[in-house]
Design an enzyme around this catalytic site. Structure first.
Site: not given
Ligand code: NAP
Length: 483
Positions: A252, A286
């Site tokens: 997602e 999102c």
């Molecule tokens: P993010 O930086 O991609 O982080 C999401 C999760 O992934 C965090 O728990 C992060 O851990 C983890 N992560 C990062 N690098 C990783 C790796 N190499 N391996 C495994 N896990 C890893 O996203 P965010 O800033 O928290 O959230 C914003 C994004 O989420 C936006 O792009 C938004 O559109 C998207 N989103 C999508 C939806 C949907 O349903 N489509 C809903 C909500 C949000 P750390 O925090 O420790 O880095």
């Protein structure tokens, strides 16, 4: 007054555990440290998955009535501590207290729907006799849990997006290991508290905290993890998909959602919904409205009404009942947004309102005339900035809306059913909301995107399907048998 710093523990294999190292969780509004949280090492995470797998295999079949009772029990626990959950979301994240209360209410609903869906994990009989020579065969398929699921979640809905993975995973009979965003781990740990109190079997739910970059590979590549359910940004999503190998993936991801407003629409309603969709959760959503295409005849009036309504938004203290919009999750995000807006202005965009930053706060900002080559047009802003653009026809609006790599939701405002159907059939997105902005969702509906916005569908019933797999049973009888 000195803030009391919480010393949190993680939840693994039915125990609350510490780790040799911790990391700090901040309130983004004032940078106060509010908690110290265990920093799990990659080796520790691998051992948590091992124990989750042992727990899963030790219970040959977790009865449906027990799954229902545990998930319902967690929902009840959250309901009876509603304000404490809301306070935590608003403290560690960037939502206002009003938005946080809304998220807690939705979380309870997500879990209750999950408990109901546990009842509907069903199969079907199969007409084997449709094949010549199979007249003496009969059978069915039923759905089987797939094992250990890794659930990796983002910061922006720190409780409900955890519920969207834990609820369906447990409803399907799986064990789940959650890795919440490092900036907002406390809400996920409180979710573990709710399930612990509700009697989840040891090992069926673990919440491990620590840096995704450092421990992510240990989780994603572990052979006992059978599915990765990820919600977050494209960069982390790509890295996880590269590392996962032959595992089931649900992704997602983000978007830069379009809204189309035709001359025949209810303009006031379109403005009200689009302003709310653009600035809720300070645009860190999102489904947030990012690009609005307005038909020429209404464009000037729409602009005026939109700016007027945006000016009414109260930006400030998240914990105040009067605040409409809080800060970004971190100051560096507000600085990034400031840079993207400046880049658009340098390329010819006009700022109709906002455009100012104060620490982690960025004003609700309305831009016009943004060239489509700008990052702020093509990428996901994930902040309180919206782009308005005039179009001549629905066809032009749809072409412009599709001219990006994302496709989660779109909103279309029109009173003409033919125009609405044109948009429904030609927009390349996972959901079209007619006479609503892109920011509309109920937790039960299939939810997900096309293109770079994702893979698979969430929404409780869809997630339960993704988190279970069919097993076919066929009986060969001595006599021909027909259904
Ligand atoms: P993010 O930086 O991609 O982080 C999401 C999760 O992934 C965090 O728990 C992060 O851990 C983890 N992560 C990062 N690098 C990783 C790796 N190499 N391996 C495994 N896990 C890893 O996203 P965010 O800033 O928290 O959230 C914003 C994004 O989420 C936006 O792009 C938004 O559109 C998207 N989103 C999508 C939806 C949907 O349903 N489509 C809903 C909500 C949000 P750390 O925090 O420790 O880095």
């Amino acid at each position: 007054m000195q803030t009391q710093v919480l010393s949190a523990k993680m939840y693994a294999d039915g125990e609350w555990v510490s780790q040799p190292e911790t990391f700090d969780v901040f309130d983004p509004q004032n940078n106060e440290v509010i908690a110290k949280v265990p920093k799990a090492s990659a080796a520790y995470v691998a051992s948590v998955v091992d124990r989750a797998s042992e727990a899963f295999h030790s219970i040959s079949s977790w009865p449906t009535h027990e799954r229902i009772s545990v998930i319902r029990g967690a929902a009840e626990y959250i309901e009876s501590h509603h304000e404490r959950f809301a306070y935590t979301i608003a403290r560690e994240g960037s939502k206002t207290i009003t938005e946080a209360r809304g998220e807690v209410t939705r979380t309870i609903q997500t879990l209750r729907i999950s408990a109901e869906e546990a009842r509907r994990v069903k199969g079907e009989t199969i007409n084997f006799d449709q094949k010549e020579g199979s007249e003496n065969r009969t059978g069915y398929y039923f759905r089987f849990p797939i094992g250990v699921i890794a659930a990796i979640t983002p910061f922006n809905d720190p409780l409900n997006l955890v519920a969207h993975k834990v609820g369906p995973a447990l409803a399907g009979g799986n064990a789940v290991v959650v890795k919440p965003a490092s900036v907002t781990p406390l809400s996920a740990l409180m979710m573990a508290e709710a399930f612990d109190q509700a009697g989840v079997p040891a090992g069926f739910l673990s919440v491990v905290t620590g840096s995704g970059r450092e421990l992510g590979d240990a989780l994603v590549t572990h052979p006992e993890v059978k599915m990765i359910s990820f919600t977050g940004g494209s960069n982390a999503g790509d890295r996880i998909a590269d590392k996962a190998g032959r595992k089931k993936l649900a992704m997602e991801l983000g978007s830069n959602s379009p809204v189309i407003v035709m001359d025949d629409a209810d303009l006031h309603d379109a403005v009200k919904s689009s302003v709310s969709g653009a600035f809720a959760a300070a645009g860190q959503n999102c489904l947030g409205v990012q690009r609005v295409f307005v038909q020429q005849g209404s464009y000037e009036q729409f602009l005026e009404l939109f700016v007027e309504r945006t000016k009414e938004l109260q930006v400030g203290d998240k914990q105040s009942e009067w605040t409409d919009m809080g800060p970004l999750i971190e100051e560096k995000e507000a600085i990034r947004i400031e840079e993207w807006v400046q880049e658009a202005v340098d390329a010819g965009a006009r700022i109709l309102h906002g455009g100012k930053r104060d620490g982690a706060f960025y004003d609700p900002t309305v831009l016009a005339d943004v060239p489509s080559s700008c990052r702020i047009y093509q990428e996901e802003i994930f902040g309180p900035v919206v782009l308005l653009e005039s179009v001549e026809t629905m066809q032009e609006a749809v072409t412009r809306a599709n001219d990006v790599d994302y496709g989660l939701h779109a909103g279309v405002f029109t009173s003409n059913i033919d125009q609405a159907f044109y948009a429904v059939h030609h927009l390349h997105v996972g959901g079209v909301m007619v006479n609503d902005s892109s920011d509309y969702r109920i937790d039960e509906m299939p939810f997900g995107g096309t293109k770079q916005s994702g893979l698979g569908r969430e929404g409780v019933a869809s997630a339960v399907q993704e988190m279970t797999e069919p097993r076919v049973v066929c009986f060969k009888l001595t006599q021909p048998w027909s259904l």
